[in-house]
Each structure stands twice: as C-alpha cells, then as structure tokens.
Design a protein around this motif. Structure first.
Motif, PDB file in Angstrom:
ATOM      1  N   GLU A 145       0.861  -1.247   0.172  1.00  0.00           N
ATOM      2  CA  GLU A 145       0.102  -0.031   0.095  1.00  0.00           C
ATOM      3  C   GLU A 145       1.049   1.347   0.035  1.00  0.00           C
ATOM      4  O   GLU A 145       0.357   2.385  -0.591  1.00  0.00           O
ATOM      5  N   LYS A 146       1.952   1.267   0.599  1.00  0.00           N
ATOM      6  CA  LYS A 146       2.887   2.284   0.336  1.00  0.00           C
ATOM      7  C   LYS A 146       4.345   2.126   0.118  1.00  0.00           C
ATOM      8  O   LYS A 146       5.326   2.317   0.981  1.00  0.00           O
ATOM      9  N   PRO A 147       4.699   1.582  -1.111  1.00  0.00           N
ATOM     10  CA  PRO A 147       5.696   1.037  -1.459  1.00  0.00           C
ATOM     11  C   PRO A 147       6.762   2.128  -1.481  1.00  0.00           C
ATOM     12  O   PRO A 147       8.008   1.778  -1.217  1.00  0.00           O
ATOM     13  N   ASP A 148       6.602   3.308  -1.619  1.00  0.00           N
ATOM     14  CA  ASP A 148       7.565   4.505  -1.569  1.00  0.00           C
ATOM     15  C   ASP A 148       8.004   4.554  -0.230  1.00  0.00           C
ATOM     16  O   ASP A 148       9.417   4.908  -0.036  1.00  0.00           O
ATOM     17  N   VAL A 149       7.265   4.335   0.711  1.00  0.00           N
ATOM     18  CA  VAL A 149       7.800   4.686   2.251  1.00  0.00           C
ATOM     19  C   VAL A 149       8.368   3.151   2.513  1.00  0.00           C
ATOM     20  O   VAL A 149       9.514   3.374   2.997  1.00  0.00           O
ATOM     21  N   TYR A 150       7.873   2.031   2.170  1.00  0.00           N
ATOM     22  CA  TYR A 150       8.416   0.862   2.208  1.00  0.00           C
ATOM     23  C   TYR A 150       9.908   0.736   1.942  1.00  0.00           C
ATOM     24  O   TYR A 150      10.823   0.279   2.381  1.00  0.00           O
ATOM     25  N   ALA A 151      10.201   1.391   0.539  1.00  0.00           N
ATOM     26  CA  ALA A 151      11.497   1.459  -0.032  1.00  0.00           C
ATOM     27  C   ALA A 151      12.639   2.065   0.818  1.00  0.00           C
ATOM     28  O   ALA A 151      13.713   1.730   0.596  1.00  0.00           O
ATOM     29  N   ASN A 152      11.976   3.223   1.892  1.00  0.00           N
ATOM     30  CA  ASN A 152      13.043   3.879   2.364  1.00  0.00           C
ATOM     31  C   ASN A 152      13.046   3.261   3.850  1.00  0.00           C
ATOM     32  O   ASN A 152      13.772   3.916   4.496  1.00  0.00           O
ATOM     33  N   ILE A 153      12.447   2.083   4.164  1.00  0.00           N
ATOM     34  CA  ILE A 153      12.484   1.562   5.451  1.00  0.00           C
ATOM     35  C   ILE A 153      13.941   0.948   5.604  1.00  0.00           C
ATOM     36  O   ILE A 153      14.160  -0.212   4.708  1.00  0.00           O
ATOM     37  N   LYS A 154      14.749   1.373   6.599  1.00  0.00           N
ATOM     38  CA  LYS A 154      16.084   0.634   6.822  1.00  0.00           C
ATOM     39  C   LYS A 154      15.579  -0.473   7.789  1.00  0.00           C
ATOM     40  O   LYS A 154      16.159  -1.703   7.443  1.00  0.00           O
ATOM     41  N   TYR A 155      14.925  -0.452   8.741  1.00  0.00           N
ATOM     42  CA  TYR A 155      14.477  -1.221   9.732  1.00  0.00           C
ATOM     43  C   TYR A 155      13.302  -1.114  10.372  1.00  0.00           C
ATOM     44  O   TYR A 155      12.741   0.163  10.531  1.00  0.00           O
ATOM     45  N   ALA A 156      12.191  -2.266  10.521  1.00  0.00           N
ATOM     46  CA  ALA A 156      11.337  -2.125  11.209  1.00  0.00           C
ATOM     47  C   ALA A 156      11.342  -2.661  12.418  1.00  0.00           C
ATOM     48  O   ALA A 156      11.912  -3.743  12.976  1.00  0.00           O
ATOM     49  N   LEU A 157      11.366  -1.690  13.436  1.00  0.00           N
ATOM     50  CA  LEU A 157      11.723  -2.091  14.987  1.00  0.00           C
ATOM     51  C   LEU A 157      10.390  -2.176  15.820  1.00  0.00           C
ATOM     52  O   LEU A 157       9.495  -1.294  15.832  1.00  0.00           O
ATOM     53  N   HIS A 158      10.267  -3.274  16.438  1.00  0.00           N
ATOM     54  CA  HIS A 158       8.931  -3.296  17.279  1.00  0.00           C
ATOM     55  C   HIS A 158       9.236  -2.250  18.491  1.00  0.00           C
ATOM     56  O   HIS A 158      10.359  -1.901  18.703  1.00  0.00           O
ATOM     57  N   LEU A 159       8.055  -1.822  18.981  1.00  0.00           N
ATOM     58  CA  LEU A 159       8.224  -0.765  19.969  1.00  0.00           C
ATOM     59  C   LEU A 159       9.264  -0.909  21.076  1.00  0.00           C
ATOM     60  O   LEU A 159      10.084   0.135  21.429  1.00  0.00           O
ATOM     61  N   PRO A 160       9.386  -2.179  21.807  1.00  0.00           N
ATOM     62  CA  PRO A 160      10.435  -2.058  22.674  1.00  0.00           C
ATOM     63  C   PRO A 160      11.895  -1.811  22.232  1.00  0.00           C
ATOM     64  O   PRO A 160      12.739  -1.388  22.919  1.00  0.00           O
ATOM     65  N   GLN A 161      12.152  -2.526  20.955  1.00  0.00           N
ATOM     66  CA  GLN A 161      13.480  -2.404  20.519  1.00  0.00           C
ATOM     67  C   GLN A 161      13.875  -0.881  20.013  1.00  0.00           C
ATOM     68  O   GLN A 161      14.690  -0.398  19.808  1.00  0.00           O
ATOM     69  N   TYR A 162      12.620  -0.438  19.576  1.00  0.00           N
ATOM     70  CA  TYR A 162      12.852   1.280  19.177  1.00  0.00           C
ATOM     71  C   TYR A 162      13.411   2.098  20.341  1.00  0.00           C
ATOM     72  O   TYR A 162      14.080   2.866  20.213  1.00  0.00           O
ATOM     73  N   MET A 163      12.683   1.836  21.551  1.00  0.00           N
ATOM     74  CA  MET A 163      12.929   2.555  22.674  1.00  0.00           C
ATOM     75  C   MET A 163      14.615   2.241  23.119  1.00  0.00           C
ATOM     76  O   MET A 163      15.256   3.333  23.444  1.00  0.00           O
ATOM     77  N   SER A 164      14.809   0.918  22.921  1.00  0.00           N
ATOM     78  CA  SER A 164      16.284   0.600  23.253  1.00  0.00           C
ATOM     79  C   SER A 164      17.011   1.619  22.106  1.00  0.00           C
ATOM     80  O   SER A 164      18.258   2.057  22.577  1.00  0.00           O
ATOM     81  N   TYR A 165      16.842   1.352  21.007  1.00  0.00           N
ATOM     82  CA  TYR A 165      17.414   2.182  19.908  1.00  0.00           C
ATOM     83  C   TYR A 165      17.752   3.431  20.202  1.00  0.00           C
ATOM     84  O   TYR A 165      18.690   4.180  19.906  1.00  0.00           O
ATOM     85  N   LEU A 166      16.812   4.191  20.800  1.00  0.00           N
ATOM     86  CA  LEU A 166      16.797   5.686  21.249  1.00  0.00           C
ATOM     87  C   LEU A 166      18.068   5.994  21.834  1.00  0.00           C
ATOM     88  O   LEU A 166      18.541   7.084  21.983  1.00  0.00           O
TER      89      LEU A 166
END
Length: 461
Positions: A145-166
């Motif tokens: 549905e959003k191939p342009d956005v998808y193309a720019n995704i480096k990583y999809a992080l689940h929320l706990p891992q995004y908070m760790s990433y911060l």
C-alpha cells in the motif's frame, strides 16, 4: 552512598511509566504519564511517537539527576504489535500505527491465499487471524500500500526495540516481540516463516539477538548498560518462571487478559485458533500456549456506561466490595442465561447488550459486569489449561478486584487461585531478564506476594 538501581520503562496502551528498582527488586522511584494520542494520515487514532521519544529522554535526565541512585542498567517492556519504521538515519518514517486499525480485507485475502490459507498458516505461526494485530501484516501492508515509504525503511523495529534504539543507536530484534501473534515466526521450524524471506521482509528486520542481551549506550551517563526490550506479556511471565517451578498458569490482566500456560506445549488446534489462542515465546525462546480476552478494554468501556447511567464517578468501582448475595440474586434473574459464553463468542462480553435500567443500583450493575467478564475469562482460560496445572495466578488490574478474584475462585474450584501482588510484574520481568548485568545479588525468591482466594460461599460458575 548512592543505591544501585535499574531503570525500567513500562509502556502500555494507556500509561507510560518509568520505575527504578534496587537490587532487592523494591521500587524506589516511579514516574507516570498518560499517552497523548494523535492521528495517522487516515485520521485513525494512534500514539504520539515524538511525544514518547521526548518523554524517554526527559524522564531519564530527571532520573540521572537524582544523586541518591546509581543507574546501572535500563530496559523496556511495551505493548506489542507495533512497529516503528526507521530510515537510514534512524528517523521514523510513519506514525506509530494503531494495531486496532482495520485491515484491508482484499490485501489480507491476497496474503493468506498466497501462503497456504488461514488455517494452515495460523497453525504454523501460532497466530490467529488478527489483521494489524499480526504485526507482520503491517509490514506486508506497507510493502503493497505504501511502496515508496517501504523502499525507504531501513529497519522495522518493534516498539520495545525502538525505545532501546533511542538510547543505543543499535537496531536489534527480540524473540519475545517476534513470537507474539506476529505471523512472522514459524513455530514448527523455530525460524522466520518462509513468506518473510520470499517477500524480502527479512531485509527490513534487524538482527535477532538474545533477549537478555545488553548494549552500550549513547545517551549521556556513565557505568550503565541498556537492554534490548521485551514484549510486555512475555516480560510479565518472567518473575513467575523464576519463582515457581510446579505447573501453573498466569492470567496477566490489563487491556488484554492473557492466560499463559508455560507447561502446555501441544500444537494449537483449529478450534483454539478461532477462539483467539496463540503462543508466545519466553525470553529464553520457549513457546507458551496462551489465550487472549479483551476484558480490560471491555471493563473500561462498560464502567463508563454504568457510571453515566447512575450519575456517579467512573472510579467508583474501586470502592465496591464483593457481595455474594448480589451474585446469587443476579444468577436468579430471568436474563441470567445471557451470561453463558460459547468458546467461539469471546470477543465481547454479554454486558454490552444488557439494559442498565434493569439494575437497581450501581453496585448491582457492576457485579453483573464482573460476572459476565469472569464467565468469559473462564472459557478463555480453559482453552489452554491442562491437567498438570494446580495453581492459577492473576496479576495486573483485576488481581486487585475482590469481585473478580472471588468469582474466579468459584469458576475454578479445583485450583488454587492467587492474586499476585508485586511491584509491577511486567517491569520487574524486564529487570530480571538482565539481572546479571546490573545486580550483584542472587536472583530473588520472594518478590511475589500471594493472596489465596478460596470458595467461601455457595457460588459456582
């Protein structure tokens, strides 16, 4: 001399909290805030990701400024089924989409038709068909549905891992987030499902590392390490796995009431999947057969309805004690049969269909609500129970509700029923997961306080 502590962020759908625990797992500091909702590009409500990011930094600065504490580690436990899509620079590309957002039926059909059909696929992945609640389906949706956005995704992080990433700048994936009804994990192979590879989704997933891993921080401060975060339901189970070894079940209550049986590893059946059963993975990667009930959310909605009808404060239910005479009266009502719940009908409690004008008092109506919820809870819990289980623990909000606990004891007369009282099981679990990285003491054996509920009245469900 400052006290060594661990900082835990516990992020639910309603509240976000920061706790500090000392080496005895006693909570020595707490900070709480409500989530501020915003909307996504379609106008659907979602959590404010930028607000969450800033609050993490602000909360930690405040905690680090307290000289009486020495923060030795930080970890996270959050609700699941939520991805943060980051680009090459680590910046989020989209809102934090709400897992309750409807999923396009045509796209969902395309997916299951391609990968073996709903029944077979669900059995392999231990994931009922849940739309966006299957977080892997969110990535599939992004791709188509959003191939342009998808193309720019480096990583999809689940929320706990995004908070760790911060705090670390290191993108990782954790098995407890991957293993919770995501459609991503093949439980028969103990690996990602083949569709993850065929669709190229694997390229968007960060490296999978052990759940008890710690990383070096980039956030200012010295002498501390950062955990990679855990899915909240799996985190809440950890204190029980550490403390009890005889077969037990845990009902972790919150927005969702999750019945978890770590001592049932039988494969999910078609009937169980249809009734919202699934399997989680523990932080050690072991499957936990579980069932889900949206009872906390239902309670919240119906409490508002009752309060409005009787013109009382919405928090009044907290002062209502258990009255077996009211329960006996309710069970004798002409509409008592409404309370029975089929195992295919656990999506909504019968209380939503009840006429509030038929109740004389707020207390009577509230007892009926809990009676309906516990009846549904019994049906849900029995789906994953087996004969080895002798004890049933309840933690979270409903564990403090005397009506709920007494009715649950009546519902399971052959089991020992306990409300489990501890300083935030989900947060403590996230601390225990990395115990050796920050705590100089042995693992505790007395962190869970139990209150036993027996059947003292002639009430059965």
């Amino acid at each position: 001399m400052s006290t060594p502590v661990i900082a835990i962020f516990d992020v639910g759908k309603t509240n976000k909290k920061l706790f500090l625990f000392d080496e005895n797992y006693q909570m020595v500091y707490e900070q709480s805030a409500k989530f501020i909702e915003t909307v996504d590009e379609d106008g659907f409500p979602c959590d404010n990701l930028e607000n969450l990011r800033l609050s993490v930094f602000d909360s930690l600065r405040a905690a680090f400024s307290k000289k009486e504490f020495q923060i030795k580690a930080i970890n996270f436990a959050t609700y699941g089924a939520s991805f943060v899509y980051i680009d090459e620079e680590g910046k989020p590309l989209t809102p934090l989409y709400n897992y309750l957002k409807p999923y396009d039926p045509a796209l969902q059909k395309q997916f299951y038709d391609t990968y073996g059909g709903e029944q077979q696929f669900s059995m392999l992945t231990a994931s009922p068909v849940l739309g966006n609640l299957n977080s892997g389906m969110q990535l599939y949706r992004m791709k188509y549905e959003k191939p342009d956005v998808y193309a720019n995704i480096k990583y999809a992080l689940h929320l706990p891992q995004y908070m760790s990433y911060l705090l670390t700048g290191q993108p990782v994936t954790d098995i407890t987030s991957i293993g919770c009804h995501t459609n991503l994990w093949d439980f028969t192979k103990n690996d990602y499902h083949e569709w993850v590879y065929k669709e190229g989704i694997i390229e968007k997933l960060a490296p999978l590392v052990p759940s008890d891993s710690v990383l070096a921080p980039t956030f200012p401060g010295t002498g501390y390490s950062v955990g990679i975060g855990l899915h909240d339901s799996s985190s809440a189970l950890i204190p029980y796995l550490v403390s009890f070894h005889e077969p037990f079940m845990l009902i972790s209550t919150g927005t969702w009431c999750i019945s978890m049986n770590p001592f049932n590893n039988t494969p999910l059946t078609e009937e169980e999947l249809k009734s919202d059963c699934l399997a989680y993975l523990t932080y050690k990667g072991q499957p936990v057969k579980s069932s889900r009930l949206f009872a906390g959310y239902e309670h919240e909605q119906q409490v508002k309805r009752i309060a409005e009808h009787f013109n009382v404060d919405t928090a009044k239910y907290k002062t209502v004690g258990y009255d077996p005479e009211i329960i006996a009266k309710l069970k004798g009502r002409s509409d008592a049969g409404l309370t029975s719940v089929s195992k295919d009908g656990l999506k909504e409690s019968p209380f939503a269909q009840r006429d509030l004008a038929s109740f004389n008092t707020y207390t009577e109506a509230y007892h009926q609500l809990i009676l309906d919820l516990v009846t549904a809870q019994k049906a849900s819990t029995e789906l994953v129970m087996n004969s080895s289980v002798k004890r049933l623990f309840v933690d979270g909000g409903f564990s403090k509700n005397p009506i709920y606990m007494n009715l649950l004891a009546a519902a399971f007369p052959k089991l020992e029923i306990f409300s489990a009282s501890m300083a935030q099981a989900t947060a403590v679990g996230a601390a225990l997961a990395i115990h050796s990285e920050w705590n100089s003491k042995l693992l505790p054996t007395d962190i869970i306080e139990l209150k036993y509920y027996s059947i003292t009245q002639d009430v059965s469900l």
